[in-house]
Write a protein that holds these residues in place. Structure first.
Motif, PDB file in Angstrom:
ATOM      1  N   GLN A  59      84.397  41.473 -35.895  1.00 44.49           N
ATOM      2  CA  GLN A  59      83.762  41.765 -34.511  1.00 44.49           C
ATOM      3  C   GLN A  59      84.786  42.179 -33.517  1.00 44.49           C
ATOM      4  OE1 GLN A  59      80.547  41.474 -34.391  1.00 44.49           O
ATOM      5  NE2 GLN A  59      79.498  39.866 -35.696  1.00 44.49           N
ATOM      6  N   SER A  60      84.278  42.624 -32.404  1.00 41.56           N
ATOM      7  CA  SER A  60      85.150  42.829 -31.313  1.00 41.56           C
ATOM      8  C   SER A  60      85.983  41.500 -30.865  1.00 41.56           C
ATOM      9  CB  SER A  60      84.582  43.494 -30.163  1.00 41.56           C
ATOM     10  OG  SER A  60      83.985  44.861 -30.344  1.00 41.56           O
ATOM     11  N   LEU A  61      86.999  41.435 -30.052  1.00 40.33           N
ATOM     12  CA  LEU A  61      87.642  40.551 -29.680  1.00 40.33           C
ATOM     13  C   LEU A  61      86.746  39.599 -28.544  1.00 40.33           C
ATOM     14  CD1 LEU A  61      91.297  41.512 -29.253  1.00 40.33           C
ATOM     15  CD2 LEU A  61      90.624  39.958 -30.873  1.00 40.33           C
ATOM     16  N   PRO A  62      86.496  38.315 -28.734  1.00 39.72           N
ATOM     17  CA  PRO A  62      85.715  37.827 -27.594  1.00 39.72           C
ATOM     18  C   PRO A  62      86.505  38.099 -26.289  1.00 39.72           C
ATOM     19  CG  PRO A  62      86.039  36.264 -29.236  1.00 39.72           C
ATOM     20  CD  PRO A  62      86.894  37.313 -29.793  1.00 39.72           C
ATOM     21  N   TYR A  63      85.814  38.128 -24.977  1.00 44.76           N
ATOM     22  CA  TYR A  63      86.230  38.764 -23.947  1.00 44.76           C
ATOM     23  C   TYR A  63      87.605  37.935 -23.352  1.00 44.76           C
ATOM     24  CZ  TYR A  63      84.141  34.740 -20.896  1.00 44.76           C
ATOM     25  OH  TYR A  63      83.829  33.915 -20.395  1.00 44.76           O
ATOM     26  N   PRO A  84      90.283  46.235 -30.171  1.00 46.41           N
ATOM     27  CA  PRO A  84      91.515  46.305 -29.991  1.00 46.41           C
ATOM     28  C   PRO A  84      92.574  47.617 -30.303  1.00 46.41           C
ATOM     29  CG  PRO A  84      91.003  44.695 -31.884  1.00 46.41           C
ATOM     30  CD  PRO A  84      89.762  45.732 -31.551  1.00 46.41           C
ATOM     31  N   ALA A  85      91.984  48.759 -30.949  1.00 46.34           N
ATOM     32  CA  ALA A  85      92.762  49.909 -31.114  1.00 46.34           C
ATOM     33  C   ALA A  85      92.860  50.669 -29.651  1.00 46.34           C
ATOM     34  CB  ALA A  85      91.884  50.781 -32.055  1.00 46.34           C
ATOM     35  N   TYR A  86      92.012  50.552 -28.993  1.00 47.42           N
ATOM     36  CA  TYR A  86      92.109  51.210 -27.582  1.00 47.42           C
ATOM     37  C   TYR A  86      93.284  50.820 -26.752  1.00 47.42           C
ATOM     38  CZ  TYR A  86      87.107  52.393 -28.299  1.00 47.42           C
ATOM     39  OH  TYR A  86      86.183  52.906 -28.759  1.00 47.42           O
ATOM     40  N   ARG A  87      94.031  49.727 -26.838  1.00 48.39           N
ATOM     41  CA  ARG A  87      95.281  49.373 -26.111  1.00 48.39           C
ATOM     42  C   ARG A  87      96.366  50.283 -26.501  1.00 48.39           C
ATOM     43  NH1 ARG A  87      98.376  43.928 -26.873  1.00 48.39           N
ATOM     44  NH2 ARG A  87      99.342  45.116 -28.513  1.00 48.39           N
ATOM     45  N   ASP A  88      96.743  50.351 -27.657  1.00 41.87           N
ATOM     46  CA  ASP A  88      98.004  51.144 -28.076  1.00 41.87           C
ATOM     47  C   ASP A  88      97.651  52.659 -28.490  1.00 41.87           C
ATOM     48  OD1 ASP A  88      99.440  48.843 -27.485  1.00 41.87           O
ATOM     49  OD2 ASP A  88      98.974  47.842 -29.489  1.00 41.87           O
ATOM     50  N   GLU A  89      96.767  52.618 -29.631  1.00 40.00           N
ATOM     51  CA  GLU A  89      96.645  54.013 -30.348  1.00 40.00           C
ATOM     52  C   GLU A  89      95.968  54.884 -29.161  1.00 40.00           C
ATOM     53  OE1 GLU A  89      95.975  51.149 -31.361  1.00 40.00           O
ATOM     54  OE2 GLU A  89      96.155  51.041 -33.655  1.00 40.00           O
ATOM     55  N   PHE A  90      95.201  54.521 -28.317  1.00 41.02           N
ATOM     56  CA  PHE A  90      94.519  55.408 -27.503  1.00 41.02           C
ATOM     57  C   PHE A  90      94.954  55.744 -26.259  1.00 41.02           C
ATOM     58  CE2 PHE A  90      91.636  54.651 -30.997  1.00 41.02           C
ATOM     59  CZ  PHE A  90      90.638  55.691 -31.116  1.00 41.02           C
ATOM     60  N   VAL A  91      95.691  54.690 -25.614  1.00 40.01           N
ATOM     61  CA  VAL A  91      96.333  54.878 -24.439  1.00 40.01           C
ATOM     62  C   VAL A  91      98.061  54.709 -24.374  1.00 40.01           C
ATOM     63  CG1 VAL A  91      94.055  54.397 -23.095  1.00 40.01           C
ATOM     64  CG2 VAL A  91      95.879  52.554 -23.527  1.00 40.01           C
ATOM     65  N   LEU A  92      98.410  54.360 -25.433  1.00 38.58           N
ATOM     66  CA  LEU A  92     100.013  54.396 -25.646  1.00 38.58           C
ATOM     67  C   LEU A  92     100.470  53.370 -24.861  1.00 38.58           C
ATOM     68  CD1 LEU A  92     101.015  58.226 -25.339  1.00 38.58           C
ATOM     69  CD2 LEU A  92     100.626  56.821 -27.373  1.00 38.58           C
ATOM     70  N   ARG A 110      58.474  41.272 -25.794  1.00 39.73           N
ATOM     71  CA  ARG A 110      58.936  42.286 -24.865  1.00 39.73           C
ATOM     72  C   ARG A 110      60.480  42.289 -25.217  1.00 39.73           C
ATOM     73  NH1 ARG A 110      59.454  42.476 -18.474  1.00 39.73           N
ATOM     74  NH2 ARG A 110      60.698  44.461 -18.263  1.00 39.73           N
ATOM     75  N   THR A 111      61.208  43.545 -25.510  1.00 36.99           N
ATOM     76  CA  THR A 111      62.542  43.617 -25.929  1.00 36.99           C
ATOM     77  C   THR A 111      63.237  44.408 -25.008  1.00 36.99           C
ATOM     78  OG1 THR A 111      62.160  45.340 -27.444  1.00 36.99           O
ATOM     79  CG2 THR A 111      62.124  42.883 -28.260  1.00 36.99           C
ATOM     80  N   ARG A 112      64.528  44.352 -24.812  1.00 37.66           N
ATOM     81  CA  ARG A 112      65.215  45.131 -24.173  1.00 37.66           C
ATOM     82  C   ARG A 112      66.363  45.718 -25.032  1.00 37.66           C
ATOM     83  NH1 ARG A 112      64.535  40.821 -20.343  1.00 37.66           N
ATOM     84  NH2 ARG A 112      63.888  41.297 -18.308  1.00 37.66           N
ATOM     85  N   TYR A 113      66.863  46.784 -24.789  1.00 35.00           N
ATOM     86  CA  TYR A 113      68.088  47.373 -25.516  1.00 35.00           C
ATOM     87  C   TYR A 113      69.402  47.346 -24.755  1.00 35.00           C
ATOM     88  CZ  TYR A 113      64.709  49.001 -29.061  1.00 35.00           C
ATOM     89  OH  TYR A 113      63.714  49.035 -30.127  1.00 35.00           O
ATOM     90  N   ARG A 114      70.344  47.215 -25.182  1.00 32.92           N
ATOM     91  CA  ARG A 114      71.841  47.261 -24.625  1.00 32.92           C
ATOM     92  C   ARG A 114      72.552  47.901 -25.500  1.00 32.92           C
ATOM     93  NH1 ARG A 114      75.900  43.891 -25.512  1.00 32.92           N
ATOM     94  NH2 ARG A 114      74.706  42.666 -27.063  1.00 32.92           N
ATOM     95  N   ILE A 115      73.403  48.723 -24.929  1.00 35.61           N
ATOM     96  CA  ILE A 115      74.698  49.581 -25.573  1.00 35.61           C
ATOM     97  C   ILE A 115      75.706  48.641 -26.093  1.00 35.61           C
ATOM     98  CG2 ILE A 115      76.219  51.162 -25.546  1.00 35.61           C
ATOM     99  CD1 ILE A 115      74.283  52.827 -23.476  1.00 35.61           C
ATOM    100  N   ALA A 116      75.997  48.477 -27.380  1.00 31.17           N
ATOM    101  CA  ALA A 116      76.711  47.526 -27.780  1.00 31.17           C
ATOM    102  C   ALA A 116      78.441  47.816 -27.475  1.00 31.17           C
ATOM    103  CB  ALA A 116      76.938  47.364 -29.436  1.00 31.17           C
ATOM    104  N   GLU A 117      78.700  49.012 -27.464  1.00 33.41           N
ATOM    105  CA  GLU A 117      79.917  49.383 -27.004  1.00 33.41           C
ATOM    106  C   GLU A 117      80.431  49.688 -25.478  1.00 33.41           C
ATOM    107  OE1 GLU A 117      83.455  49.903 -26.744  1.00 33.41           O
ATOM    108  OE2 GLU A 117      83.053  49.606 -28.936  1.00 33.41           O
TER     109      GLU A 117
END
Length: 492
Positions: free
Chosen positions: A178-182, A209-217, A314-321
Motif C-alpha cells: 500500500q501507499s505509506l500512511p500519511y 514513495p517514488a515521487y520524492r526522489d525519482e520524480f522531483v530529484l 448509496r455509494t460515493r466514489y473517491r479517486i485513490a491517487e
C-alpha cells in the motif's frame, strides 16, 4: 529474520512478511503473490529481497512469447553464471529449470510484472500451477523454491487467485503493498514537524514513495511558505517527470480502451460529483452507460467506492491517487498554458481552486484515516466495524446533515449498531459551536432511528483551529473531541 537494509524506509511489516516467506523451513515449493498500485516500491522491495538472500529476480516487459522466453533464459544464465542464455523451448521447459535452481536451501525466485507474461501466454498460470503441484507436499516436496510473482495491473493480479483461477489455493503469501500512511509519508518527505505543510503536500503526492526522489530529484518544500514555490517548480514544471504522471497513471492501465471517457469520469469525481448519477450528469451520459468505466477504474485501483454510513444503497466514489485528483482539478483544465511553461501564472489563479476542490476533500480523507489508525483511544472500548462519510436526514428541517467522519462499531445481528464517533472536518474554517450543534442533532436523529449513541464522541477536525466558545464547550463536555493539525500528526 533477515535484517532490513538501512536504505529501505519503513515497510517493516512488508519486509518481515517477504523474508519469512522466502526463508520458510518447509521442504516443498512455496508460492506467493505481491501486488499494489504503481510507484509504491514493490520492485524496490523485491530486488532487495533477492539481493539479500541470493535469489533470482526477473522483470518482464511487454513483448512476444518467444522474445520473453529468450529474455528469461538470458536472466537465468546471468544468475547461474552461464556464458550463454538458456534456449528454452516453451514456458514449461523454462519453469522446470527455474524450479531446479534452489538445491540446498530456500531461495526466492521472483518474476516481476507477471501480467506481461500472461498477456503473451494466457495459459501461463495453468502451467505454473501444474509445476508447483508437481513439487508440492503431495509429491514429496522436490523443490524448496520460494516463487513470488508480482504485478501492478490490479485488475489482472486480482484475478490470479480468485474464483476458479488455476492458482487459487496455492498461495502461501498474498501481499498488497500500500501507499505509506500519511504520518509515515510526512516523515519520509522530512516535513513531519510542519503538519500544515505535510497535509498540503500529501494532497498532491499522497504516500507514494517514488515521487520524492525519482520524480522531483529530491526537491522538497522547506516550509509551508515554500509550498507554492515547490508546486510551481515541480508538479507544474513541464520539465519534471511528475508533470505528466497524472496522465500516465491512466495510460498505463491495459484495460482502458478509451482514455478520453475515463479522464472525463475522473474529472467529474475531482469536481465533487461523487455519486453515480452525479458523474453521469457531469459527463453527459446516461447512468446506465457509465457502469463499465466505473468498474474498470475501480478494478485498476484508481477509484474507490465507499458506502454511505447511514443511507443503504448509496455509494460515493473517491479517486485513490491524490496526484490524479490534482491533475484533473488543477492541471487538465490549464494544460495548454502549462505546456507553454506558465506554471507560476496557472498556480496563482488556481490556488483557491486547490483549497476547495483538492485540499478540502483530501483533509476529510486524512481525518477518516486518523480515526482508523490513531483515534481508537478517543472512541471508548469495542472494535471498529466501519469508517465512512454519511448523510443523516433531518425531516423537521427538511434538510440533511453531512457527517464527514462516521465511526461505527461492528454490526452484530439483533443488536443496535454502535456509533463510536460522528465528526465534521473543515480545512480552512475556524470551527465553532454551530458545527458541534449540527453533530449533536445528527446524533439525536440517529438515536431515534435505533442506533446506540450512548458513548458517541462528537469530533471536530479543523485545519484552521477552533474558536473560544467551542474550546470552552470541549472542556465541559467529555463527549466533544477537538482534533487540530498537531493532533492529526501525533504532535499533541
Amino acid at each position: 529474520m533477515v535484517a532490513k537494509p538501512g536504505h529501505i524506509f519503513d515497510r517493516d511489516w512488508e519486509w518481515e512478511a517477504l523474508t519469512s516467506f522466502a526463508t520458510g523451513a518447509q521442504a516443498e515449493v512455496a508460492f506467493g503473490v505481491v501486488s499494489g498500485r504503481r510507484r509504491q516500491g514493490k520492485t524496490f522491495l523485491l530486488k532487495n529481497l533477492a539481493e539479500a538472500l541470493g535469489g533470482f529476480y526477473f522483470e518482464a516487459t511487454e513483448g512476444t512469447e518467444i522474445e520473453l522466453l529468450r529474455l528469461f533464459g538470458m536472466a537465468l544464465a546471468r544468475h547461474t553464471g552461464s556464458p550463454v542464455g538458456y534456449p528454452f523451448a516453451d514456458w514449461r521447459d523454462a519453469l522446470t529449470f527455474f524450479f531446479s535452481l534452489p538445491r540446498d536451501r530456500p531461495m526466492p525466485l521472483i518474476i516481476d510484472e507477471f501480467p506481461y507474461l500472461m498477456k503473451a501466454n494466457p495459459a501461463l498460470p495453468s502451467i505454473l500451477k501444474q509445476e508447483i503441484d508437481l513439487r508440492g507436499r503431495t509429491h514429496g516436496g522436490t523443490s524448496n523454491a520460494r516463487v513470488l510473482i508480482c504485478g501492478s495491473a490490479l485488475s489482472v493480479m486480482g484475478k490470479i487467485l480468485a474464483g476458479q483461477a488455476p492458482l487459487r489455493g496455492r498461495a502461501r503469501l498474498e501481499l498488497v503493498v500500500q501507499s505509506l500512511p500519511y504520518r509515515d509519508a510526512a516523515e519520509f518527505w522530512g516535513v513531519s514537524d510542519d503538519p500544515r505543510l505535510a497535509a498540503m503536500l500529501h494532497a498532491i503526492v499522497g504516500g507514494t514513495p517514488a515521487y520524492r526522489d525519482e520524480f522531483v530529484l529530491g526537491d522538497r518544500p522547506t516550509s509551508a511558505e515554500d509550498f507554492d514555490g515547490w508546486v510551481v517548480r515541480t508538479v507544474l514544471d513541464r520539465r519534471t517527470s511528475l508533470f505528466r504522471e497524472g496522465r500516465y497513471l491512466l495510460a498505463e492501465e491495459s484495460d482502458i480502451r478509451d482514455p478520453a471517457l475515463y479522464h472525463s469520469v475522473l474529472s467529474a469525481v475531482a469536481e465533487g460529483n461523487n455519486t453515480w448519477g452525479g458523474i453521469a450528469g457531469h459527463i453527459g451520459y446516461k447512468s446506465s452507460d457509465i457502469a463499465h468505466p466505473l468498474n474498470v477504474l475501480e478494478g485498476c485501483g484508481l477509484l474507490v467506492k465507499e458506502k454511505d454510513a447511514f443511507r443503504s444503497g448509496r455509494t460515493r466514489y473517491r479517486i485513490a491517487e491524490p496526484l490524479i485528483t490534482f491533475y484533473q482539478a488543477i492541471m487538465r483544465p490549464e494544460w495548454t498554458d502549462l505546456g507553454l511553461g506558465l506554471g507560476e501564472e496557472v498556480w496563482r489563479r488556481s490556488r483557491q481552486r486547490f483549497l476547495s476542490k483538492v485540499m478540502g476533500p483530501h483533509f476529510e480523507t486524512l481525518c477518516r484515516e486518523y480515526a482508523l489508525r490513531y483515534g481508537r483511544e478517543h472512541f471508548g472500548e469495542g472494535g471498529i466495524g466501519e469508517i465512512a462519510a454519511g448523510t443523516v436526514a433531518d425531516p423537521a428541517a427538511k434538510t440533511q446533515i453531512d457527517v464527514d467522519v462516521a465511526v461505527l462499531g461492528p454490526a452484530y445481528p439483533g443488536e443496535p449498531r454502535t456509533i463510536r464517533s460522528l465528526g465534521e472536518a473543515k480545512w480552512d474554517k475556524v470551527m465553532g459551536l454551530r458545527h458541534l450543534e449540527r453533530l449533536r442533532r445528527a446524533r439525536d436523529l440517529l438515536s431515534a432511528k435505533g442506533y446506540d449513541t450512548s458513548g458517541t464522541a462528537l469530533a471536530c477536525y479543523s485545519g484552521a483551529g477552533f474558536d473560544g466558545d467551542l474550546r470552552a464547550e470541549a472542556r465541559k463536555d467529555p463527549a466533544v473531541l477537538l482534533v487540530d493539525l498537531p493532533m492529526l500528526y501525533g504532535q499533541a
